[in-house]
Design a protein around this motif. Structure first.
Motif, PDB file in Angstrom:
ATOM      1  N   ALA A 168      37.607 -59.834  46.017  1.00 11.84           N
ATOM      2  CA  ALA A 168      38.092 -59.686  47.261  1.00 11.84           C
ATOM      3  C   ALA A 168      39.188 -59.975  47.619  1.00 11.84           C
ATOM      4  N   SER A 169      39.904 -61.330  46.893  1.00 14.13           N
ATOM      5  CA  SER A 169      41.337 -61.605  46.961  1.00 14.13           C
ATOM      6  C   SER A 169      42.148 -61.004  46.162  1.00 14.13           C
ATOM      7  N   ASN A 170      41.831 -60.314  45.138  1.00 12.65           N
ATOM      8  CA  ASN A 170      42.634 -59.576  44.383  1.00 12.65           C
ATOM      9  C   ASN A 170      42.917 -58.218  44.884  1.00 12.65           C
ATOM     10  N   THR A 171      41.993 -57.481  45.486  1.00 14.73           N
ATOM     11  CA  THR A 171      42.058 -56.179  45.853  1.00 14.73           C
ATOM     12  C   THR A 171      42.506 -56.124  47.488  1.00 14.73           C
ATOM     13  N   LYS A 172      42.600 -57.226  48.221  1.00  9.43           N
ATOM     14  CA  LYS A 172      42.926 -57.159  49.336  1.00  9.43           C
ATOM     15  C   LYS A 172      44.176 -58.032  49.768  1.00  9.43           C
ATOM     16  N   LEU A 173      44.959 -57.956  50.881  1.00 12.46           N
ATOM     17  CA  LEU A 173      46.013 -58.885  51.201  1.00 12.46           C
ATOM     18  C   LEU A 173      45.671 -60.157  51.234  1.00 12.46           C
ATOM     19  N   GLY A 174      44.657 -60.577  51.938  1.00 12.26           N
ATOM     20  CA  GLY A 174      43.968 -61.924  52.005  1.00 12.26           C
ATOM     21  C   GLY A 174      42.690 -61.809  52.596  1.00 12.26           C
ATOM     22  N   VAL A 175      42.192 -63.053  52.615  1.00 17.43           N
ATOM     23  CA  VAL A 175      40.639 -63.135  53.055  1.00 17.43           C
ATOM     24  C   VAL A 175      40.796 -64.159  54.313  1.00 17.43           C
ATOM     25  N   PHE A 176      40.508 -63.700  55.423  1.00 19.37           N
ATOM     26  CA  PHE A 176      40.700 -64.451  56.574  1.00 19.37           C
ATOM     27  C   PHE A 176      39.229 -64.816  57.301  1.00 19.37           C
ATOM     28  N   ARG A 177      39.056 -65.716  57.807  1.00 22.08           N
ATOM     29  CA  ARG A 177      38.001 -65.973  58.514  1.00 22.08           C
ATOM     30  C   ARG A 177      37.653 -65.388  59.715  1.00 22.08           C
ATOM     31  N   ASP A 178      38.494 -65.045  60.546  1.00 15.69           N
ATOM     32  CA  ASP A 178      38.658 -64.351  61.775  1.00 15.69           C
ATOM     33  C   ASP A 178      38.132 -62.995  61.680  1.00 15.69           C
ATOM     34  N   VAL A 179      38.310 -62.372  60.542  1.00 15.13           N
ATOM     35  CA  VAL A 179      38.172 -60.903  60.352  1.00 15.13           C
ATOM     36  C   VAL A 179      37.343 -60.719  59.349  1.00 15.13           C
ATOM     37  N   ILE A 180      36.069 -60.237  59.549  1.00 13.77           N
ATOM     38  CA  ILE A 180      35.081 -59.966  58.529  1.00 13.77           C
ATOM     39  C   ILE A 180      34.567 -58.659  58.651  1.00 13.77           C
ATOM     40  N   VAL A 181      34.970 -58.008  57.339  1.00  9.64           N
ATOM     41  CA  VAL A 181      34.527 -56.499  57.280  1.00  9.64           C
ATOM     42  C   VAL A 181      33.264 -56.570  56.145  1.00  9.64           C
ATOM     43  N   GLU A 182      32.394 -56.554  56.955  1.00  5.64           N
ATOM     44  CA  GLU A 182      30.966 -56.856  55.942  1.00  5.64           C
ATOM     45  C   GLU A 182      30.983 -55.666  54.545  1.00  5.64           C
ATOM     46  N   SER A 183      31.289 -54.699  55.156  1.00  4.97           N
ATOM     47  CA  SER A 183      31.518 -53.569  53.976  1.00  4.97           C
ATOM     48  C   SER A 183      32.215 -53.701  52.777  1.00  4.97           C
ATOM     49  N   ASP A 184      33.251 -54.591  53.040  1.00  6.41           N
ATOM     50  CA  ASP A 184      34.506 -54.915  52.170  1.00  6.41           C
ATOM     51  C   ASP A 184      33.904 -56.422  51.400  1.00  6.41           C
ATOM     52  N   TYR A 185      33.826 -57.278  52.193  1.00  5.47           N
ATOM     53  CA  TYR A 185      33.478 -58.776  51.565  1.00  5.47           C
ATOM     54  C   TYR A 185      32.909 -59.477  52.980  1.00  5.47           C
ATOM     55  N   ASN A 186      32.051 -60.086  52.716  1.00  3.74           N
ATOM     56  CA  ASN A 186      31.476 -61.093  53.649  1.00  3.74           C
ATOM     57  C   ASN A 186      31.178 -62.435  53.119  1.00  3.74           C
ATOM     58  N   PRO A 187      31.894 -63.299  53.380  1.00  6.82           N
ATOM     59  CA  PRO A 187      32.122 -64.622  52.962  1.00  6.82           C
ATOM     60  C   PRO A 187      30.901 -65.600  53.225  1.00  6.82           C
ATOM     61  N   LEU A 188      30.131 -65.203  54.265  1.00  5.55           N
ATOM     62  CA  LEU A 188      29.101 -65.917  54.757  1.00  5.55           C
ATOM     63  C   LEU A 188      27.740 -65.339  54.078  1.00  5.55           C
ATOM     64  N   LYS A 189      27.759 -64.385  53.224  1.00  2.00           N
ATOM     65  CA  LYS A 189      26.697 -63.790  52.452  1.00  2.00           C
ATOM     66  C   LYS A 189      25.917 -64.816  51.544  1.00  2.00           C
ATOM     67  N   SER A 190      26.634 -65.725  51.062  1.00  2.00           N
ATOM     68  CA  SER A 190      26.163 -66.614  50.225  1.00  2.00           C
ATOM     69  C   SER A 190      25.248 -67.761  50.787  1.00  2.00           C
ATOM     70  N   LEU A 191      25.338 -67.883  52.417  1.00  2.00           N
ATOM     71  CA  LEU A 191      24.496 -68.764  53.078  1.00  2.00           C
ATOM     72  C   LEU A 191      23.264 -68.352  53.192  1.00  2.00           C
ATOM     73  N   ASN A 192      23.073 -66.968  53.073  1.00  2.00           N
ATOM     74  CA  ASN A 192      21.633 -66.555  53.061  1.00  2.00           C
ATOM     75  C   ASN A 192      20.721 -66.807  52.191  1.00  2.00           C
ATOM     76  N   ASN A 193      21.375 -67.404  50.782  1.00  2.00           N
ATOM     77  CA  ASN A 193      20.673 -67.765  49.638  1.00  2.00           C
ATOM     78  C   ASN A 193      20.367 -69.206  49.628  1.00  2.00           C
ATOM     79  N   SER A 194      20.995 -70.147  50.746  1.00  2.00           N
ATOM     80  CA  SER A 194      20.994 -71.621  50.658  1.00  2.00           C
ATOM     81  C   SER A 194      19.726 -72.213  50.918  1.00  2.00           C
TER      82      SER A 194
END
Length: 307
Positions: A168-194
Protein backbone atom coordinates in the motif's frame (compact mmCIF):
# COMPACT_ATOMS: atom_id res chain seq x y z
CA UNK A 1 -66.12 66.52 131.01
CA UNK A 2 -67.07 65.44 127.49
CA UNK A 3 -66.22 61.99 126.02
CA UNK A 4 -64.02 61.45 122.92
CA UNK A 5 -67.06 60.55 120.78
CA UNK A 6 -68.72 63.91 121.37
CA UNK A 7 -68.06 66.93 119.22
CA UNK A 8 -68.03 70.60 120.20
CA UNK A 9 -70.63 72.25 118.12
CA UNK A 10 -70.11 75.78 119.54
CA UNK A 11 -67.22 77.57 121.07
CA UNK A 12 -67.48 77.52 124.90
CA UNK A 13 -64.57 79.24 126.63
CA UNK A 14 -65.38 77.75 130.03
CA UNK A 15 -65.30 74.19 128.74
CA UNK A 16 -62.03 74.78 126.83
CA UNK A 17 -60.40 76.27 129.91
CA UNK A 18 -61.47 73.23 131.93
CA UNK A 19 -59.99 70.84 129.40
CA UNK A 20 -56.68 72.68 129.26
CA UNK A 21 -56.42 72.90 133.03
CA UNK A 22 -57.05 69.15 133.43
CA UNK A 23 -53.89 68.21 131.38
CA UNK A 24 -50.87 67.74 133.71
CA UNK A 25 -48.09 70.19 133.03
CA UNK A 26 -44.72 68.81 131.97
CA UNK A 27 -41.60 69.70 133.82
CA UNK A 28 -40.05 71.98 131.25
CA UNK A 29 -36.76 73.42 132.20
CA UNK A 30 -34.55 75.58 130.13
CA UNK A 31 -31.64 73.58 128.76
CA UNK A 32 -28.19 74.80 129.50
CA UNK A 33 -25.99 75.79 126.59
CA UNK A 34 -23.87 72.53 126.85
CA UNK A 35 -26.76 70.14 127.49
CA UNK A 36 -29.00 68.54 124.79
CA UNK A 37 -32.66 68.03 125.11
CA UNK A 38 -33.89 64.44 125.62
CA UNK A 39 -35.27 64.22 122.05
CA UNK A 40 -32.09 65.56 120.46
CA UNK A 41 -29.94 63.22 122.53
CA UNK A 42 -32.05 60.20 121.52
CA UNK A 43 -31.84 61.19 117.86
CA UNK A 44 -28.07 61.61 118.07
CA UNK A 45 -27.71 58.21 119.73
CA UNK A 46 -29.80 56.60 116.98
CA UNK A 47 -27.69 58.24 114.28
CA UNK A 48 -24.47 57.10 115.93
CA UNK A 49 -25.71 53.51 116.16
CA UNK A 50 -26.83 53.62 112.52
CA UNK A 51 -23.46 54.91 111.34
CA UNK A 52 -21.63 52.31 113.40
CA UNK A 53 -23.78 49.51 111.97
CA UNK A 54 -23.25 50.80 108.42
CA UNK A 55 -19.49 50.99 109.00
CA UNK A 56 -19.50 47.42 110.31
CA UNK A 57 -21.44 46.18 107.25
CA UNK A 58 -19.10 48.05 104.88
CA UNK A 59 -16.07 46.60 106.64
CA UNK A 60 -17.60 43.12 106.40
CA UNK A 61 -18.33 43.61 102.64
CA UNK A 62 -14.77 44.85 102.06
CA UNK A 63 -13.39 41.86 103.91
CA UNK A 64 -15.46 39.46 101.76
CA UNK A 65 -14.41 41.24 98.56
CA UNK A 66 -10.74 41.15 99.54
CA UNK A 67 -11.05 37.48 100.44
CA UNK A 68 -12.72 36.74 97.06
CA UNK A 69 -10.02 38.55 95.08
CA UNK A 70 -7.31 36.87 97.12
CA UNK A 71 -8.85 33.42 96.47
CA UNK A 72 -9.22 34.22 92.76
CA UNK A 73 -5.61 35.36 92.57
CA UNK A 74 -4.45 32.18 94.32
CA UNK A 75 -6.53 30.11 91.85
CA UNK A 76 -5.01 31.93 88.87
CA UNK A 77 -1.53 31.46 90.23
CA UNK A 78 -2.25 27.78 90.86
CA UNK A 79 -3.52 27.31 87.28
CA UNK A 80 -0.50 29.14 85.89
CA UNK A 81 1.88 27.00 87.94
CA UNK A 82 0.05 23.84 86.86
CA UNK A 83 0.23 24.78 83.17
CA UNK A 84 3.87 25.62 83.49
CA UNK A 85 4.55 22.32 85.22
CA UNK A 86 2.70 20.41 82.48
CA UNK A 87 4.60 22.30 79.77
CA UNK A 88 7.93 21.62 81.44
CA UNK A 89 7.07 17.94 81.79
CA UNK A 90 6.04 17.69 78.13
CA UNK A 91 9.09 19.69 77.03
CA UNK A 92 11.37 17.42 79.01
CA UNK A 93 9.65 14.37 77.52
CA UNK A 94 10.13 15.74 74.01
CA UNK A 95 13.79 16.47 74.66
CA UNK A 96 14.24 12.96 76.04
CA UNK A 97 12.61 11.60 72.91
CA UNK A 98 14.97 13.58 70.69
CA UNK A 99 18.10 12.66 72.62
CA UNK A 100 17.31 9.23 74.05
CA UNK A 101 14.70 7.93 71.61
CA UNK A 102 11.79 7.68 74.02
CA UNK A 103 8.81 9.66 75.17
CA UNK A 104 5.90 10.90 73.14
CA UNK A 105 7.90 10.98 69.89
CA UNK A 106 8.69 7.32 70.29
CA UNK A 107 5.01 6.56 70.89
CA UNK A 108 3.97 8.57 67.84
CA UNK A 109 6.57 6.82 65.73
CA UNK A 110 5.25 3.47 66.92
CA UNK A 111 1.72 4.53 65.92
CA UNK A 112 2.91 5.62 62.46
CA UNK A 113 4.93 2.44 61.98
CA UNK A 114 1.95 0.36 63.01
CA UNK A 115 -0.31 2.23 60.56
CA UNK A 116 2.23 1.71 57.75
CA UNK A 117 2.49 -1.97 58.60
CA UNK A 118 -1.29 -2.38 58.53
CA UNK A 119 -1.49 -0.51 55.21
CA UNK A 120 1.27 -2.62 53.69
CA UNK A 121 -0.40 -5.78 54.90
CA UNK A 122 -3.68 -4.69 53.30
CA UNK A 123 -1.88 -3.89 50.05
CA UNK A 124 -0.15 -7.25 50.12
CA UNK A 125 -3.45 -9.05 50.70
CA UNK A 126 -5.13 -7.12 47.86
CA UNK A 127 -2.26 -7.93 45.53
CA UNK A 128 -2.47 -11.63 46.35
CA UNK A 129 -6.23 -11.59 45.73
CA UNK A 130 -5.81 -9.72 42.43
CA UNK A 131 -2.97 -12.02 41.37
CA UNK A 132 -4.99 -15.18 42.02
CA UNK A 133 -8.42 -13.94 40.87
CA UNK A 134 -7.45 -11.79 37.86
CA UNK A 135 -3.84 -11.98 36.64
CA UNK A 136 -3.27 -15.72 36.86
CA UNK A 137 -6.63 -16.48 35.23
CA UNK A 138 -5.94 -14.08 32.36
CA UNK A 139 -2.46 -15.53 31.89
CA UNK A 140 -3.88 -19.03 31.82
CA UNK A 141 -6.44 -18.05 29.18
CA UNK A 142 -3.73 -16.37 27.11
CA UNK A 143 -1.63 -19.53 27.27
CA UNK A 144 -4.59 -21.59 26.21
CA UNK A 145 -5.25 -19.26 23.28
CA UNK A 146 -1.62 -19.22 22.26
CA UNK A 147 -1.46 -23.00 22.41
CA UNK A 148 -4.06 -23.15 19.64
CA UNK A 149 -1.81 -21.07 17.34
CA UNK A 150 1.57 -22.28 16.15
CA UNK A 151 4.61 -20.10 15.73
CA UNK A 152 4.51 -20.61 11.98
CA UNK A 153 0.92 -19.37 11.78
CA UNK A 154 1.75 -16.29 13.86
CA UNK A 155 4.80 -15.48 11.73
CA UNK A 156 2.79 -15.93 8.55
CA UNK A 157 0.08 -13.57 9.82
CA UNK A 158 2.58 -10.87 10.75
CA UNK A 159 4.43 -11.30 7.44
CA UNK A 160 1.18 -10.95 5.48
CA UNK A 161 0.29 -7.74 7.35
CA UNK A 162 3.76 -6.32 6.74
CA UNK A 163 3.69 -7.19 3.03
CA UNK A 164 0.26 -5.60 2.66
CA UNK A 165 1.48 -2.40 4.30
CA UNK A 166 4.56 -2.25 2.06
CA UNK A 167 2.40 -2.79 -1.03
CA UNK A 168 0.00 0.00 0.00
CA UNK A 169 2.81 2.44 0.82
CA UNK A 170 4.46 1.75 -2.55
CA UNK A 171 1.32 2.13 -4.63
CA UNK A 172 -0.25 5.11 -2.81
CA UNK A 173 1.06 8.55 -1.96
CA UNK A 174 0.85 7.73 1.71
CA UNK A 175 -0.95 5.75 4.36
CA UNK A 176 -2.93 7.90 6.77
CA UNK A 177 -4.83 6.89 9.86
CA UNK A 178 -7.66 9.38 9.42
CA UNK A 179 -8.53 8.25 5.88
CA UNK A 180 -9.17 4.52 5.51
CA UNK A 181 -10.39 3.12 2.22
CA UNK A 182 -11.04 -0.52 3.01
CA UNK A 183 -11.15 -1.51 -0.66
CA UNK A 184 -7.54 -0.31 -1.11
CA UNK A 185 -5.93 -0.91 2.29
CA UNK A 186 -7.27 -1.42 5.82
CA UNK A 187 -4.52 -1.19 8.47
CA UNK A 188 -6.94 -2.40 11.14
CA UNK A 189 -7.64 -5.69 9.39
CA UNK A 190 -4.82 -7.47 11.20
CA UNK A 191 -6.49 -6.73 14.53
CA UNK A 192 -9.25 -9.18 13.64
CA UNK A 193 -6.73 -12.02 13.91
CA UNK A 194 -5.36 -10.93 17.29
CA UNK A 195 -5.85 -13.07 20.36
CA UNK A 196 -8.72 -12.05 22.61
CA UNK A 197 -9.59 -13.59 25.97
CA UNK A 198 -12.90 -13.03 27.84
CA UNK A 199 -12.60 -11.25 31.18
CA UNK A 200 -16.22 -10.35 31.96
CA UNK A 201 -16.61 -13.15 34.49
CA UNK A 202 -13.56 -12.12 36.53
CA UNK A 203 -14.08 -10.33 39.83
CA UNK A 204 -11.46 -7.64 40.45
CA UNK A 205 -10.94 -7.20 44.21
CA UNK A 206 -9.48 -3.74 43.62
CA UNK A 207 -12.87 -2.58 42.35
CA UNK A 208 -14.81 -4.09 45.23
CA UNK A 209 -16.14 -0.77 46.56
CA UNK A 210 -17.09 0.49 43.10
CA UNK A 211 -18.84 -2.73 42.20
CA UNK A 212 -20.68 -2.74 45.52
CA UNK A 213 -21.96 0.80 44.93
CA UNK A 214 -23.03 -0.11 41.39
CA UNK A 215 -24.85 -3.23 42.60
CA UNK A 216 -26.69 -1.25 45.30
CA UNK A 217 -27.79 1.36 42.76
CA UNK A 218 -28.96 -1.40 40.41
CA UNK A 219 -31.23 -2.77 43.14
CA UNK A 220 -33.01 0.58 43.39
CA UNK A 221 -33.79 0.76 39.66
CA UNK A 222 -37.31 -0.25 38.63
CA UNK A 223 -37.37 -3.04 36.00
CA UNK A 224 -38.08 -1.67 32.54
CA UNK A 225 -36.78 1.82 33.32
CA UNK A 226 -33.94 3.35 31.24
CA UNK A 227 -31.41 2.57 33.96
CA UNK A 228 -32.44 -1.07 34.46
CA UNK A 229 -30.42 -4.02 33.22
CA UNK A 230 -33.09 -5.01 30.72
CA UNK A 231 -34.73 -1.93 29.22
CA UNK A 232 -37.17 -1.61 26.37
CA UNK A 233 -34.45 -1.12 23.75
CA UNK A 234 -33.03 -4.59 24.42
CA UNK A 235 -29.64 -3.39 25.60
CA UNK A 236 -28.19 -4.77 28.82
CA UNK A 237 -26.08 -2.87 31.26
CA UNK A 238 -22.86 -4.43 32.57
CA UNK A 239 -23.16 -7.29 34.97
CA UNK A 240 -22.16 -7.39 38.61
CA UNK A 241 -18.47 -7.96 37.78
CA UNK A 242 -18.05 -5.17 35.22
CA UNK A 243 -18.11 -1.46 35.88
CA UNK A 244 -20.50 0.60 33.82
CA UNK A 245 -19.00 3.22 31.56
CA UNK A 246 -18.71 6.62 33.11
CA UNK A 247 -21.21 9.21 31.96
CA UNK A 248 -19.20 11.77 30.03
CA UNK A 249 -20.03 14.63 27.70
CA UNK A 250 -20.75 13.59 24.15
CA UNK A 251 -17.93 14.67 21.83
CA UNK A 252 -16.99 14.11 18.21
CA UNK A 253 -15.40 10.70 17.71
CA UNK A 254 -11.82 10.79 16.44
CA UNK A 255 -12.79 8.48 13.59
CA UNK A 256 -14.98 11.29 12.23
CA UNK A 257 -12.18 13.84 12.13
CA UNK A 258 -11.12 12.88 8.62
CA UNK A 259 -12.05 14.74 5.49
CA UNK A 260 -15.48 13.86 4.21
CA UNK A 261 -16.51 12.09 7.41
CA UNK A 262 -18.79 14.66 9.00
CA UNK A 263 -20.93 15.80 6.05
CA UNK A 264 -23.99 13.89 7.24
CA UNK A 265 -23.56 14.45 10.99
CA UNK A 266 -24.87 17.24 13.24
CA UNK A 267 -21.29 18.51 13.43
CA UNK A 268 -21.33 19.39 9.69
CA UNK A 269 -23.31 22.61 9.99
CA UNK A 270 -20.33 24.46 8.45
CA UNK A 271 -20.08 22.18 5.40
CA UNK A 272 -22.02 22.93 2.24
CA UNK A 273 -23.37 20.46 -0.31
CA UNK A 274 -20.02 20.24 -2.12
CA UNK A 275 -18.08 19.44 1.04
CA UNK A 276 -16.38 22.81 1.31
CA UNK A 277 -16.17 24.85 4.50
CA UNK A 278 -18.94 27.43 4.56
CA UNK A 279 -20.40 29.28 7.52
CA UNK A 280 -24.15 28.90 7.71
CA UNK A 281 -25.88 32.23 7.75
CA UNK A 282 -28.29 32.74 10.67
CA UNK A 283 -32.00 32.99 10.04
CA UNK A 284 -33.15 36.66 10.08
CA UNK A 285 -36.40 35.70 11.76
CA UNK A 286 -34.50 33.98 14.52
CA UNK A 287 -32.27 37.00 14.99
CA UNK A 288 -35.31 39.26 15.24
CA UNK A 289 -36.84 37.06 17.92
CA UNK A 290 -33.68 36.85 20.00
CA UNK A 291 -32.55 40.45 19.55
CA UNK A 292 -32.13 42.49 22.73
CA UNK A 293 -34.21 45.67 23.08
CA UNK A 294 -32.39 46.85 26.21
CA UNK A 295 -30.96 50.36 25.73
CA UNK A 296 -27.59 50.42 27.51
CA UNK A 297 -26.45 54.05 27.73
CA UNK A 298 -26.07 56.02 30.95
CA UNK A 299 -25.54 59.41 29.28
CA UNK A 300 -27.92 59.58 26.33
CA UNK A 301 -31.69 59.45 26.91
CA UNK A 302 -33.41 56.39 25.51
CA UNK A 303 -35.17 57.01 22.19
CA UNK A 304 -38.91 57.26 22.27
CA UNK A 305 -40.65 54.02 21.26
CA UNK A 306 -42.12 53.97 17.81
CA UNK A 307 -45.86 54.53 17.68
Amino acid sequence: MQTTHERLKTYQPAVLQELVSSVPKADVRAASPGELSPGTAAFSTWQARKQAKRAALEAQARAKEEAFYAAMKRKQQHDTDEREANFQALYTEVLDGLTKGGGILHEMQDVLDNADAVHNEQQKELYQQWNSQVFEKIQERIKQGMSRTTVQQLEASLKAASDEYIRASNTKLGVFRDVIVESDYNPLKSLNNSLKVPTGDLVNPLKKDLLKTQAEKALLVTPGSPGSRSSSNGRHSPGGNTLAKAAVRSTLDTQLWGEGQINATPYGHCIDETGNYAIKRPDPKGLAQTASHLYVDDYTPAPAPEA
